[in-house]
Every structure is written in structure tokens, then in C-alpha cells.
Enzyme design. Structure first.
Site, PDB file in Angstrom:
ATOM      1  N   ASP A 209      42.613  14.752  37.084  1.00 29.74           N
ATOM      2  CA  ASP A 209      41.290  14.251  37.513  1.00 29.74           C
ATOM      3  C   ASP A 209      41.539  13.381  38.412  1.00 29.74           C
ATOM      4  O   ASP A 209      40.625  12.777  38.896  1.00 29.74           O
ATOM      5  CB  ASP A 209      40.787  13.785  36.506  1.00 29.74           C
ATOM      6  CG  ASP A 209      39.224  13.445  36.568  1.00 29.74           C
ATOM      7  OD1 ASP A 209      38.470  14.154  37.344  1.00 29.74           O
ATOM      8  OD2 ASP A 209      38.528  12.644  35.995  1.00 29.74           O
ATOM      9  N   SER A 233      32.700  13.694  37.983  1.00 28.12           N
ATOM     10  CA  SER A 233      33.071  15.002  37.569  1.00 28.12           C
ATOM     11  C   SER A 233      32.194  15.363  36.723  1.00 28.12           C
ATOM     12  O   SER A 233      31.378  14.912  35.866  1.00 28.12           O
ATOM     13  CB  SER A 233      34.507  14.822  36.592  1.00 28.12           C
ATOM     14  OG  SER A 233      35.330  14.189  37.468  1.00 28.12           O
ATOM     15  N   GLN A 283      37.534  22.236  39.144  1.00 32.98           N
ATOM     16  CA  GLN A 283      36.398  21.237  38.604  1.00 32.98           C
ATOM     17  C   GLN A 283      35.433  21.284  39.750  1.00 32.98           C
ATOM     18  O   GLN A 283      35.667  21.544  40.987  1.00 32.98           O
ATOM     19  CB  GLN A 283      37.211  19.914  38.836  1.00 32.98           C
ATOM     20  CG  GLN A 283      36.153  18.682  38.448  1.00 32.98           C
ATOM     21  CD  GLN A 283      36.746  17.306  38.625  1.00 32.98           C
ATOM     22  OE1 GLN A 283      36.709  16.678  39.385  1.00 32.98           O
ATOM     23  NE2 GLN A 283      37.472  17.182  37.443  1.00 32.98           N
TER      24      GLN A 283
END
Length: 291
Positions: A209, A233, A283
Site C-alpha cells: 500500500d 485507498s 487497488q
């Protein structure tokens, strides 16, 4: 300390390992905390890693996680613990499925579904790793960001992950205007990890991430801190293809196929230094540029 005075190395990595070592409250309930020097919201990679730890601790050790799918529902509060509730969805002959919900202030902030599989043999192929320079030949994160230290507030947080940019760092490439929607970095846990396979997967989930959305930002010539960009996110999916060690170098090759409606999609591929494709990431992030 790194050359810019930011803590790194084994002590900082040990703190990350402790962060992932959840407290078991009940058979299927775990509790995790955030580091004292957290930003305003809990880092998404931390929540994903902790939730995966919670799921994995309810699964036999001979079954290894092969995929996870998750949603970031609310921003996490770093000042209070996160409670992770595990639902044992299924225990089959080959696969085990778990669902985890992270809870704060009585509300869900994160949900994760993960699937684990016993070892099996079968068809085997993979895309080749891109041709890139060796990580040791590239500047450290501290060296690459030195001139932008005051603008990049996140660079002052402790660094458990060693990051080396292969492509031009996004805080520099923005000066050239919009570029290719791609970001490549070498990464590794900045120290030595134990041999628990689940720990290495959770550290990789944490690291995944960190730079993934860079591939979207560089396409538009903007970056966190240097421009008025708000982001978060929205969801995160990972597939784990082969065994690896997160304390050895891995290439994170990221690209963005699309951005629209204040959302951007990014994909990432993790390669071990010897060229094996070990994981794939997708993502979608919320991205707003404030004029």
C-alpha cells in the site's frame, strides 16, 4: 537513523513485527494498535496486514494464503485499538476461507476475505521480470527525497521498509509534467524477519500500500505534499503465487490502466530479485486534486 535523521533498520522493523503480533481476546477476536507516530488516519497497509494476521491465526499452518480481497470502509483512528472479528466461513479439504471485520468506535472500518490453500502441484508459468537496475545501485529513499524533505511530511515517519526508486521519484517527475502511468521500486523489510511464512506475507501486504498509487499520480504530474492532492485507498486485492521472503529485495512494478470519477485504478506485480513473480496487487483509490 537514516541520513535524514528518520529512524530505520532492525529496531524499526521489530516495531512493525510487534504491530502485527495481535492480542488474542477470544477464540476469533483479536486486537491491534497503531504506532504512536501515526498520521491522521491509520495507514491502510497496517490494517490489511493486521487483518490478515487475524485470519491466518485461525487457519492450520500448513495452509498458506493465496488471495485476499478487502475494502477500506472508514478512516481508522490511530489513537484507539482496532478489534478484528474473524468469521470462519469454510474449512474444506483443500481450501480454507476466512472473513475479517476491523472495528473501531462500534463501527466497521475495514473488511477482508482471505483464502488459504494446502500445497499442491500443477501448471506453472509467469510473466518475466522487467529489466531494471540492481537495488544496491540506486539511492536510498532518504537520499532521493533529501531536497523535498520539508514538503513530504510522510518522509519523517519511521521506515520499516527500505524503498529504492527505479523510475524517477514522483516528487521529481512532477516537475516534468504528466508522464507514463508507471512506478517501479525495489523494496525489502529493513532488517531480518523470522521464518514464519504468514509474517512475510503480512509484511508484503503492508508494503503493497506504500507506492501503488504513485502510478496514477505520475500520469497527472502531481504528488502528495507537493500538490493539493487528497487520497485514500478504497479497496485492495492481492494474489500470492509463490513463496518469498519479505526481508529480501523484491521489485514492485506498478501501472495504472485508468482513472476517472475521482477514482484511480492501479495494478502491481511483485518480483523476487531472482526474477520470480511472487504476487499481484490491484487497488482502486480515491484521488481528488484541489484547485
Amino acid at each position: 537513523m537514516d541520513s535524514d535523521g528518520v529512524p530505520h533498520g532492525q529496531p524499526v522493523l521489530d516495531r512493525l513485527v510487534a504491530l502485527l503480533d495481535l492480542e488474542r481476546i477470544e477464540e476469533n477476536i483479536f486486537r491491534g494498535v497503531s504506532p504512536a507516530e501515526s498520521p491522521v488516519r491509520v495507514f491502510g497497509g497496517q490494517v490489511a496486514g493486521q487483518a490478515l494476521v487475524a485470519a491466518g491465526r485461525t487457519v492450520p499452518p500448513e495452509r498458506h494464503v493465496h488471495s485476499l480481497h478487502s475494502y477500506f470502509i472508514r478512516g481508522g483512528d490511530p489513537t484507539v485499538p482496532i478489534v478484528y472479528e474473524v468469521d470462519r466461513i469454510r474449512d474444506g479439504r483443500s481450501f480454507t476461507t476466512r472473513r475479517v471485520v476491523g472495528i473501531q468506535h462500534g463501527k466497521a472500518i475495514f473488511s477482508l476475505s482471505a483464502s488459504f490453500q494446502k500445497d499442491e502441484t500443477g501448471m506453472d508459468h509467469a510473466e518475466p521480470m522487467p529489466d531494471v537496475p540492481d537495488p544496491e545501485s540506486l539511492p536510498t529513499y532518504a537520499e532521493a527525497s533529501r531536497s523535498y524533505h520539508d514538503q513530504l511530511g510522510h518522509t519523517r515517519l519511521p521506515r520499516p521498509i527500505d524503498v529504492r526508486y527505479v523510475t524517477e521519484p514522483p516528487w521529481e517527475s512532477r516537475d516534468d509534467g504528466p508522464g507514463e502511468a508507471r512506478s517501479q521500486v525495489w523494496m525489502r523489510a529493513d532488517g531480518k524477519l523470522g521464518d514464519d511464512a504468514l509474517l512475510h506475507v503480512c509484511v508484503l501486504a503492508y508494503a503493497s500500500d506504500m507506492t501503488l498509487l504513485d502510478s496514477i499520480l505520475v500520469k497527472h504530474g502531481v504528488y502528495w505534499g507537493t500538490d493539493k492532492v487528497l487520497g485514500a485507498s478504497l479497496d485492495h486485492a492481492m494474489w500470492f503465487h509463490r513463496r518469498f521472503r519479505a526481508d529480501e529485495w523484491f521489485l514492485y512494478d506498478c501501472a495504472s490502466p485508468s482513472a476517472s470519477g475521482a477514482r484511480g485504478l492501479a495494478t502491481g506485480r511483485f518480483f523476487s530479485q531472482d526474477g520470480r513473480l511472487v504476487a499481484t496487487v490491484v487497488q482502486e483509490g480515491l484521488l481528488r486534486v484541489i484547485s
